[in-house]
Design an enzyme around this catalytic site. Structure first.
Site, PDB file in Angstrom:
ATOM      1  CE  LYS A   1      -7.724   0.590   3.813  1.00  0.00           C
ATOM      2  NZ  LYS A   1      -6.649   1.339   4.526  1.00  0.00           N
TER       3      LYS A   1
ATOM      4  CD  GLU B   1      -2.449   1.174   2.809  1.00  0.00           C
ATOM      5  OE1 GLU B   1      -3.569   1.694   2.902  1.00  0.00           O
ATOM      6  OE2 GLU B   1      -1.844   0.657   3.773  1.00  0.00           O
TER       7      GLU B   1
ATOM      8  CB  CYS C   1      -3.736  -1.438   5.370  1.00  0.00           C
ATOM      9  SG  CYS C   1      -2.937  -0.852   6.886  1.00  0.00           S
TER      10      CYS C   1
END
Length: 537
Positions: free
Chosen positions: A342, A282, A392
């Site tokens: 995301k 990321e 994440c």
């Protein structure tokens, strides 16, 4: 004289009663804090997984026999003792207020658990109701407020323990349930040692033994006939620690390009096997590569050097001024292709709830991003391999990963940027979540971190290759591409919903018992009056 002596005796008796009450409150309060600290110590990097059921057991003993209000108070103390040391990484570069506020909010869930657990204490199958209530409380805080915060689930502390194997059958909620069940059963054993012949004591002791034994029996043997692939995980590192590392965005991108180019040279030299795909973390390119020609050229060169697709973590700008946190499949010939935006964004980090209000309360609030969430199932085609991307924060959410595996993902990736949390426990806590997801869904998990810890995790949750913190490294490994679904994947959220149903049933039984206890004196009085009335006739 007698009156004076009597009055003095009464005063002394009241003073002793107050002292005893104060001492009892102090002991229970310190025990509640100790329970929270035991829960904290069970999490990585300490990983003393066996302390989690002990913490639950101590907490159950503290609140047993207390009023609902008192149990709420002790639960809140325990929650603070748990979350305050677990989450300091939240404020490592932005100050204490966000950390303290988050811990204070999360502690409410532990307080609610204790209030409900106190209500069901003394019921038959008490340990079952208590375990269900804890699991329901975890589910609640994984959803509210602001989309929830699942960090600190008991399941995430069990990556090194025997209960990890249960994740393949009942998922993370089921593992948390098992931990809480053992803890509540331990409390019952301690409380019922006299008389030792109590059938409830024997039943609780059996629970303490049977649940871990069942987990051992269900542990997968690791044998597989799955297809295999060679993968590479690139950790380019960052110029410096702290929030401002992104002020050198070009350096971060160049680090990842350089490491990938070096990997290409190693492949040509024959010192490492040629991978089928390469994973970047990321924020590897916070310079929008779809709008910046230099970034495009650098990533193109990196992809051509290895000759296989890259999964590139990038920040993309939108025409309306918002951004997306995106992982892009970058082909060495065709360039950018499929992407995953995301879906679970970090509140107060990637976006700011109630922006106008928050910016007036804190100068740090204006630093929050203006990202918008993506949609879809989180699966991209990477070198012909259906690959799930849990960016994440997303790896903490049960439903996000489950949806991707159900959509056909044979490989799980967790591109993450931990540089903003320095050398704190955060990266190790997140690694434990990734290990649980590997077992939960019988999939290899590739953790690609900007600055560490990157890792290759097999479907049994074992970490093979791993990097250090704040180092530039490339991990190359041969991994399994599983297609078999676990019971946890098939069941999805059903184990958690079942725990919620059990929790509601336990609370309903407690309410019924409480109502019956209130009505009993009234019924006795009515019966006496009826007898007297009959006697007069």
């Amino acid at each position: 004289m007698l009156d004076i002596d009597s009055s003095t005796t009464t005063v002394n008796r009241h003073q002793r009663t107050r002292r005893r009450a104060f001492t009892a409150i102090a002991v229970r309060s310190s025990s509640a804090v100790s329970a929270g600290l035991l829960l904290f110590a069970s999490f990585p990097p300490r990983s003393l997984w066996f302390l989690a059921p002990l913490g639950i057991g101590v907490l159950v003993l503290v609140i047993r026999g207390r009023s609902i209000r008192a149990a709420f108070f002790y639960g809140y103390l325990s929650g603070l003792a748990f979350f305050l040391p677990l989450l300091p990484w939240v404020g490592v570069y932005v100050g204490a207020p966000p950390w303290l506020a988050l811990a204070a909010i999360q502690a409410i869930a532990v307080a609610l658990f204790c209030a409900a657990a106190a209500a069901v204490s003394g019921l038959r199958l008490e340990a079952l109701w208590i375990a269900a209530i804890w699991t329901a409380a975890e589910g609640l805080r994984a959803r509210i407020p602001f989309g929830g915060f699942p960090w600190g689930k008991l399941a995430f502390a069990q990556a090194d323990g025997p209960l990890l194997s249960l994740a393949a059958f009942v998922g993370a909620p089921g593992v948390s349930f098992a931990v809480a069940l053992i803890g509540a059963a331990l409390a019952s054993v301690v409380r019922q040692v006299r008389p030792p012949t109590s059938r409830f004591a024997f039943g609780s002791a059996a629970t303490v033994v049977i649940v871990p034994a069942l987990a051992f029996a269900l542990t997968p043997d690791g044998g597989t006939t799955a297809a295999r692939a060679t993968v590479a995980v690139v950790q380019g590192n960052v110029p410096r620690l702290g929030l401002d590392f992104n002020s050198q965005r070009r350096a971060v991108l160049d680090n990842h390009i350089e490491r990938t180019m070096q990997l290409g040279e190693d492949i040509t030299a024959g010192s490492v096997p040629a991978p089928d795909l390469v994973i970047w973390p990321e924020n590897a390119s916070d310079i929008d590569p779809l709008r910046n020609a230099d970034a495009t050229a650098g990533i193109d060169a990196a992809a051509r050097s290895v000759g296989v697709p890259l999964l590139v973590g990038a920040v993309l700008g939108n025409d309306d001024g918002t951004s997306t946190n995106t992982s892009i499949v970058w082909d060495p010939v065709l360039g950018p292709g499929e992407r995953h935006d995301k879906r679970k964004l970090v509140p107060f980090g990637e976006y700011l709830p109630m922006r106008s209000v928050m910016t007036t309360l804190s100068s740090y609030a204006s630093q929050a991003g203006n990202f918008v969430p993506g949609s879809g199932d989180g699966v991209v085609d990477l070198a012909g391999i259906p690959t799930a991307v849990a960016t994440c924060y997303e790896v903490a959410f049960d439903d996000v990963v489950t949806e991707s595996v159900r959509a056909g993902a044979q490989l799980l990736t967790v591109p993450t940027n931990n540089a903003t949390f320095g050398r704190t426990d955060m990266t190790y806590q997140q690694l434990a979540m990734s290990r649980l997801r590997a077992v939960e869904h019988n999939r290899t998990v590739l953790v690609a971190a900007t600055s560490g810890v990157s890792a290759v995790i097999d479907p049994q949750g074992k970490v093979g290759n791993r990097s250090g913190l704040f180092t530039a490294e490339t991990l190359v490994a041969d991994v399994a591409l599983e297609t078999r679904s676990t019971w946890a994947t098939r069941l999805g959220a059903l184990p958690e919903y079942a725990a919620v149903v059990l929790a509601v049933m336990g609370c309903a039984l407690a309410w019924r018992r409480r109502s019956s206890a209130r009505l009993a004196p009234i019924a006795d009085t009515a019966s006496d009056m009826q007898k007297r009335y009959r006697g007069t006739i």
